[in-house]
Design an enzyme around this catalytic site. Sequence first.
Site, mmCIF file in Angstrom:
data_model
loop_
_atom_site.group_PDB
_atom_site.id
_atom_site.type_symbol
_atom_site.label_atom_id
_atom_site.label_comp_id
_atom_site.label_asym_id
_atom_site.label_seq_id
_atom_site.Cartn_x
_atom_site.Cartn_y
_atom_site.Cartn_z
ATOM 1 N N ARG A 261 0.925 -1.124 -0.067
ATOM 2 C CA ARG A 261 0.254 -0.454 -0.122
ATOM 3 C C ARG A 261 0.770 0.960 -0.118
ATOM 4 N NH1 ARG A 261 -5.238 -1.740 4.025
ATOM 5 N NH2 ARG A 261 -5.368 -3.570 2.628
ATOM 6 N N ARG A 276 2.082 1.699 10.192
ATOM 7 C CA ARG A 276 0.354 1.505 8.751
ATOM 8 C C ARG A 276 2.407 1.762 8.132
ATOM 9 N NH1 ARG A 276 -3.449 3.935 6.989
ATOM 10 N NH2 ARG A 276 -4.377 4.633 9.048
ATOM 11 N N GLU A 348 -6.941 -1.583 14.444
ATOM 12 C CA GLU A 348 -7.999 -1.874 12.995
ATOM 13 C C GLU A 348 -7.248 -2.771 12.855
ATOM 14 O OE1 GLU A 348 -9.833 0.650 9.967
ATOM 15 O OE2 GLU A 348 -9.021 -1.861 9.172
ATOM 16 N N SER A 351 -11.260 -6.469 8.971
ATOM 17 C CA SER A 351 -12.204 -5.692 8.981
ATOM 18 C C SER A 351 -13.305 -6.564 7.544
ATOM 19 C CB SER A 351 -11.629 -4.528 7.626
ATOM 20 O OG SER A 351 -12.395 -3.312 7.292
ATOM 21 N N ARG A 389 -0.027 -5.549 13.167
ATOM 22 C CA ARG A 389 -0.990 -4.619 14.224
ATOM 23 C C ARG A 389 -1.114 -6.147 15.310
ATOM 24 N NH1 ARG A 389 -4.581 -0.833 10.426
ATOM 25 N NH2 ARG A 389 -3.873 0.651 10.237
#
Length: 422
Positions: A261, A276, A348, A351, A389
């Site tokens: 990403r 991130r 998070e 998802s 994470r």
Amino acid sequence: MIDPRFLRDNPEAVERAVRLKRESADVERILALDQRRRELVAGADERKARRKTESRRIAGIRKAGGDAAEAMEAVRQLGEEIRRLDAERAALEAELEQELLRLPNLPADDVPEGEGAADNREERRHGEARRFDFAPRNHQELGEALGILDLKAAARTSGSGFFFLLGAGARLERALIDFMIDLHVREHGYLEVQSPFLVRPDSCTGTGQLPKLADDMYRIDRDDLYLIPTAEVSLTNLYRERLLAAADLPVKLVGQSHCFRREAGSHGKETTGLQRVHQFQKVELVQLVRPEASAAALESLTRDAEAVLQRLELHYRVVTLCAGDLGFASAKTYDLEVWAPGLGRYLEVSSCSNFLDFQARRAGIRFRGEDRAVRFVHTLNGSGLALPRLMIALLETFQCADGTIDVPRALRPCLGGMERIG
RNA sequence: GGUGGGAUGGCAGAGCGGUCGAUUGCAUCGGACUUGAAAUCCGAAGGGGGUUCGCCUCCCUCCUGGGUUCGAAUCCCAGUCCCACCGCCA
């Protein structure tokens, strides 16, 4: 993609969805394009029908030895008209297609309205945040002190947003992947799949990353391929442009992949350590189900992802994303947020989304029901889970006063019995 | 990278200028037979669009896009993908 016929019949519902999701799209214009397209189709169809009957008549005349020159000339002109109409239609359809691809999916009825994270609805919590009798450190401090994480070296090697895991750190990540895949395969009934990390643009369009999120993905220009931002892309597209049998459903896939990403536009915020990064590993769950089964499938898929956190004895909560926070392609999404005591916040880690037929329509994934009717499947996916994470939560939750890390019981068999890192 | 072969309905596989949207087999569905099933027999059935209350009719679709022709699954051109072999290589 929104069903063009649904759009035709319910333009106000689509406009509302665009508004709720804070997207921009000109529904009026799409309807006008669609209207014009249908006029052109009708005009061309009528001429094509005439050409067909005339051609057959000509064949008859010639077979009988007659002169068909006049009729032939008339059909030739008909052909010119058809060509013109079809060319106009093709241009229009291309434009219409582009517009339709930019329409977001409609939020489900039970999704709360709202702007952003603050409006998400908490559904439930599991466990409690651990209390410390010393000041808990964050994973970056812990990892660097233990020599199992090196961000500086990664910055020199690749730039910011990358990381090295070393020794027990790398081993821990590998063990977690094993742990999660085994859990989903053995206890939740998923098929393990290893999928491509590079995909064609069409596959990204299929799952909805394109055209909207082009800037968030890495592209290999020279070969016109994208690095996947999630295994969702390759796993879902495993069945692209296929007609499945009813008996094939549900399809439940679990795959590990690296995810790439660019994180364009998300500079600066919440980037401590591994929060991130540009490249990370993730175990992904994907399901293809019958339309009537997708609502229940979202619940069970979410529970499948939650099971990982429960076994690892981590505190987390589940929230339903509000419309403004919902992804472009999703009708409903649950986020799993794990507690990271060192950072003092929830992260998070998963998802879980129901896309209804939105992706299936774009990717051409259909099935034939018992009634022989062909319909689009419903697609769902969820992280099960994202590694960095998850590692953050583990390191920070199970840290000891001396900076070592306890290994949760469930994970020990995957680490050759190791009980402590450090 | 080179050479050759191929792309047709869920799958396999014919057709190579004029009722071909397409022969056939397998799979599927309905029926007969059977206590039930299998086998066998009979029958149905590709996908999309337009129109319609709905149906019929109509149009498109034999990889994609152009072209030739009164007419193209069939002929020509370009592209994409797949397969095989050779070369290179983890």
